[in-house]
Write a protein that holds these residues in place. Sequence first.
Motif, PDB file in Angstrom:
ATOM      1  N   GLY A 281      18.997 142.037  18.361  1.00  0.00           N
ATOM      2  CA  GLY A 281      18.881 142.390  19.771  1.00  0.00           C
ATOM      3  C   GLY A 281      18.979 143.881  20.028  1.00  0.00           C
ATOM      4  O   GLY A 281      18.513 144.361  21.062  1.00  0.00           O
ATOM      5  N   GLY A 282      19.563 144.635  19.105  1.00  0.00           N
ATOM      6  CA  GLY A 282      19.670 146.073  19.283  1.00  0.00           C
ATOM      7  C   GLY A 282      18.514 146.839  18.711  1.00  0.00           C
ATOM      8  O   GLY A 282      18.553 148.080  18.698  1.00  0.00           O
ATOM      9  N   LEU A 283      17.482 146.182  18.215  1.00  0.00           N
ATOM     10  CA  LEU A 283      16.335 146.846  17.612  1.00  0.00           C
ATOM     11  C   LEU A 283      15.227 147.052  18.636  1.00  0.00           C
ATOM     12  O   LEU A 283      14.923 146.161  19.430  1.00  0.00           O
ATOM     13  N   GLY A 284      14.606 148.206  18.606  1.00  0.00           N
ATOM     14  CA  GLY A 284      13.390 148.453  19.352  1.00  0.00           C
ATOM     15  C   GLY A 284      13.553 148.517  20.859  1.00  0.00           C
ATOM     16  O   GLY A 284      14.626 148.357  21.425  1.00  0.00           O
ATOM     17  N   SER A 285      12.435 148.788  21.510  1.00  0.00           N
ATOM     18  CA  SER A 285      12.391 148.882  22.972  1.00  0.00           C
ATOM     19  C   SER A 285      12.010 147.566  23.610  1.00  0.00           C
ATOM     20  O   SER A 285      12.397 147.283  24.746  1.00  0.00           O
ATOM     21  N   GLU A 286      11.206 146.790  22.916  1.00  0.00           N
ATOM     22  CA  GLU A 286      10.769 145.489  23.418  1.00  0.00           C
ATOM     23  C   GLU A 286      11.025 144.454  22.328  1.00  0.00           C
ATOM     24  O   GLU A 286      10.876 144.734  21.127  1.00  0.00           O
ATOM     25  N   LEU A 287      11.387 143.265  22.741  1.00  0.00           N
ATOM     26  CA  LEU A 287      11.642 142.179  21.808  1.00  0.00           C
ATOM     27  C   LEU A 287      10.775 140.992  22.191  1.00  0.00           C
ATOM     28  O   LEU A 287      10.821 140.532  23.334  1.00  0.00           O
ATOM     29  N   VAL A 288       9.975 140.509  21.240  1.00  0.00           N
ATOM     30  CA  VAL A 288       9.093 139.361  21.461  1.00  0.00           C
ATOM     31  C   VAL A 288       9.583 138.241  20.556  1.00  0.00           C
ATOM     32  O   VAL A 288       9.598 138.383  19.318  1.00  0.00           O
ATOM     33  N   LEU A 289      10.003 137.135  21.154  1.00  0.00           N
ATOM     34  CA  LEU A 289      10.477 135.971  20.415  1.00  0.00           C
ATOM     35  C   LEU A 289       9.360 134.935  20.358  1.00  0.00           C
ATOM     36  O   LEU A 289       8.928 134.429  21.393  1.00  0.00           O
ATOM     37  N   VAL A 290       8.892 134.610  19.177  1.00  0.00           N
ATOM     38  CA  VAL A 290       7.793 133.657  19.018  1.00  0.00           C
ATOM     39  C   VAL A 290       8.376 132.273  18.777  1.00  0.00           C
ATOM     40  O   VAL A 290       9.058 132.035  17.773  1.00  0.00           O
ATOM     41  N   GLU A 291       8.121 131.371  19.726  1.00  0.00           N
ATOM     42  CA  GLU A 291       8.591 129.980  19.650  1.00  0.00           C
ATOM     43  C   GLU A 291      10.061 129.908  19.242  1.00  0.00           C
ATOM     44  O   GLU A 291      10.418 129.246  18.259  1.00  0.00           O
ATOM     45  N   PRO A 292      10.943 130.555  19.979  1.00  0.00           N
ATOM     46  CA  PRO A 292      12.364 130.548  19.591  1.00  0.00           C
ATOM     47  C   PRO A 292      13.021 129.207  19.883  1.00  0.00           C
ATOM     48  O   PRO A 292      12.566 128.432  20.737  1.00  0.00           O
ATOM     49  N   GLY A 293      14.140 128.940  19.186  1.00  0.00           N
ATOM     50  CA  GLY A 293      14.935 127.746  19.441  1.00  0.00           C
ATOM     51  C   GLY A 293      16.112 128.062  20.333  1.00  0.00           C
ATOM     52  O   GLY A 293      16.271 129.185  20.846  1.00  0.00           O
ATOM     53  N   SER A 294      16.964 127.092  20.516  1.00  0.00           N
ATOM     54  CA  SER A 294      18.107 127.262  21.414  1.00  0.00           C
ATOM     55  C   SER A 294      19.056 128.350  20.916  1.00  0.00           C
ATOM     56  O   SER A 294      19.643 129.087  21.717  1.00  0.00           O
ATOM     57  N   ALA A 295      19.226 128.464  19.579  1.00  0.00           N
ATOM     58  CA  ALA A 295      20.142 129.470  19.048  1.00  0.00           C
ATOM     59  C   ALA A 295      19.672 130.871  19.402  1.00  0.00           C
ATOM     60  O   ALA A 295      20.464 131.724  19.840  1.00  0.00           O
ATOM     61  N   GLU A 296      18.388 131.159  19.220  1.00  0.00           N
ATOM     62  CA  GLU A 296      17.874 132.481  19.557  1.00  0.00           C
ATOM     63  C   GLU A 296      17.932 132.742  21.053  1.00  0.00           C
ATOM     64  O   GLU A 296      18.291 133.850  21.496  1.00  0.00           O
ATOM     65  N   LEU A 297      17.603 131.724  21.839  1.00  0.00           N
ATOM     66  CA  LEU A 297      17.615 131.927  23.297  1.00  0.00           C
ATOM     67  C   LEU A 297      19.027 132.196  23.807  1.00  0.00           C
ATOM     68  O   LEU A 297      19.226 133.007  24.714  1.00  0.00           O
ATOM     69  N   SER A 298      20.021 131.526  23.258  1.00  0.00           N
ATOM     70  CA  SER A 298      21.391 131.737  23.729  1.00  0.00           C
ATOM     71  C   SER A 298      21.873 133.149  23.450  1.00  0.00           C
ATOM     72  O   SER A 298      22.761 133.662  24.140  1.00  0.00           O
ATOM     73  N   VAL A 299      21.291 133.818  22.461  1.00  0.00           N
ATOM     74  CA  VAL A 299      21.692 135.182  22.132  1.00  0.00           C
ATOM     75  C   VAL A 299      20.843 136.204  22.872  1.00  0.00           C
ATOM     76  O   VAL A 299      21.363 137.140  23.474  1.00  0.00           O
ATOM     77  N   PHE A 300      19.535 136.026  22.848  1.00  0.00           N
ATOM     78  CA  PHE A 300      18.635 137.032  23.403  1.00  0.00           C
ATOM     79  C   PHE A 300      18.318 136.808  24.888  1.00  0.00           C
ATOM     80  O   PHE A 300      18.141 137.771  25.636  1.00  0.00           O
ATOM     81  N   ALA A 301      18.187 135.563  25.322  1.00  0.00           N
ATOM     82  CA  ALA A 301      17.785 135.273  26.709  1.00  0.00           C
ATOM     83  C   ALA A 301      18.564 134.063  27.201  1.00  0.00           C
ATOM     84  O   ALA A 301      18.036 132.947  27.258  1.00  0.00           O
ATOM     85  N   PRO A 302      19.825 134.232  27.563  1.00  0.00           N
ATOM     86  CA  PRO A 302      20.637 133.089  27.997  1.00  0.00           C
ATOM     87  C   PRO A 302      20.106 132.384  29.240  1.00  0.00           C
ATOM     88  O   PRO A 302      20.439 131.219  29.472  1.00  0.00           O
ATOM     89  N   ALA A 303      19.284 133.078  30.037  1.00  0.00           N
ATOM     90  CA  ALA A 303      18.755 132.481  31.262  1.00  0.00           C
ATOM     91  C   ALA A 303      17.545 131.602  31.006  1.00  0.00           C
ATOM     92  O   ALA A 303      17.009 130.996  31.940  1.00  0.00           O
ATOM     93  N   VAL A 304      17.091 131.494  29.739  1.00  0.00           N
ATOM     94  CA  VAL A 304      15.908 130.714  29.388  1.00  0.00           C
ATOM     95  C   VAL A 304      16.329 129.568  28.481  1.00  0.00           C
ATOM     96  O   VAL A 304      17.188 129.733  27.613  1.00  0.00           O
TER      97      VAL A 304
END
Length: 454
Positions: A153-176
Amino acid sequence: MTAAPPAAPVPPMPSAPAGPGGLVEPVGPVGSGSPGAAAVTASAVAETPRLRTTARRWLFWVVVVVAAVVFAVISVLLTASGAPDAERFSIGSAGPSGSEAVAEVLRQQGVDVVAAGTMAEAVAAVDAADGDATVLFIDPYGYLDDDQLGQVGGLGSELVLVEPGSAELSVFAPAVAPAGAAEEADAVDAGCRLPAAERAGDISRPTATYRMIDAGADSVTCFRSYDDAFGVVQVPGDADAGSGSGSDSGTVTVFGAGDALTNDGVLLRGNAALSLGVLGTHPTLVWYMPTYADVAGGPEPTIGELTPGWVTPVILLLLVVVVAAGVWRGRRFGPVVVENLPVTVRASETMEGRARLYAKQSAHVRALDALRIGTISRLTVALALPRHASVVDVSRAVASVTGLPVDQVHDTLVGALPRSEADLLALSDRLLVLEQAVHRATHDGPPATSSPSG
């Protein structure tokens, strides 16, 4: 006892038992000679093979084997580095599920696309771009734990998550949250203000959909499939990236239209415009797909690492011992013998050879079976029985002409089993006596009134 004619299926039985060497029936001669032939018409000349002759005979096959091995090694060396990568979303794969086409088009547009297979490679690529980079993150196998996801999550200016699961969403986008698969449809419209989505217009059916749990003012939902399920969702990044709550700046794009990145689906509808628009916003694109090397605790040790150092030398020593034992105890061919054909072989030579083999192996049952087969065959002919007559039929016919009990005849012909060499001699005597009794009964007169002993 008369010998059987040459056409009989089993050779004649010896006239009297004479020890183990005389218990096996002789077979017919090889070639056109008659039984009892005494002359050997062939002369044998021993010729010892020379090294040059042997080497010339095997030279062709040695060359073929060496050429095949060399060709296989060269083929492996030439194709190992160029082996296709069939992994989905790999920018090194030109297959239908790969993403080489998207990466090449982005490079043509001036975007530096860098593939990263480990966290260290991703961090190095972002640092080389001074942080001005888009990070595309794909972790379908869940190699990273929550702490490692927080570092992403601290890398880069933009982060694109391709078909993420619940674990990734809870860390990067909790509102999704995941919303399941998209409904069946040929295409879905953008229906949002995201520039890349507006340029695309519509895309093919998304692979996965997502919904907003807590929609913010800056959240964007695009490509609605049904109700509140969308193929692409974009939310603002969180400044507290180290705690694992999202990207430190820019946005987090949840990209459910994974097929839009593949070589097979990028040209469908507006997939190419969407992919290039989302991934081409910065001069550098870090294509980060974690591998097993990123697993917490490092990769598991290999069998070679777990094996003690003395195992390999012992295995090599055992191989050498096996080869040496094979050379030592292996069968060695004698000198080549040149014979002029046809060759006539004495019947007694074959009989004695088989008798020695049976005696050496103590094959009492097999030797007696050979004698019994010959006796039954001759009794069948002597009693004018059909060739397909069973042992029971032969036993009854013999009993009727000799006056012997059927059980005794059957036991002699097939029932009794020899346990020793003495038993074998006794049973061979009984076979001989039985055959002589049938011969007397069929040639000299009516059946005997009393059965002979033995």
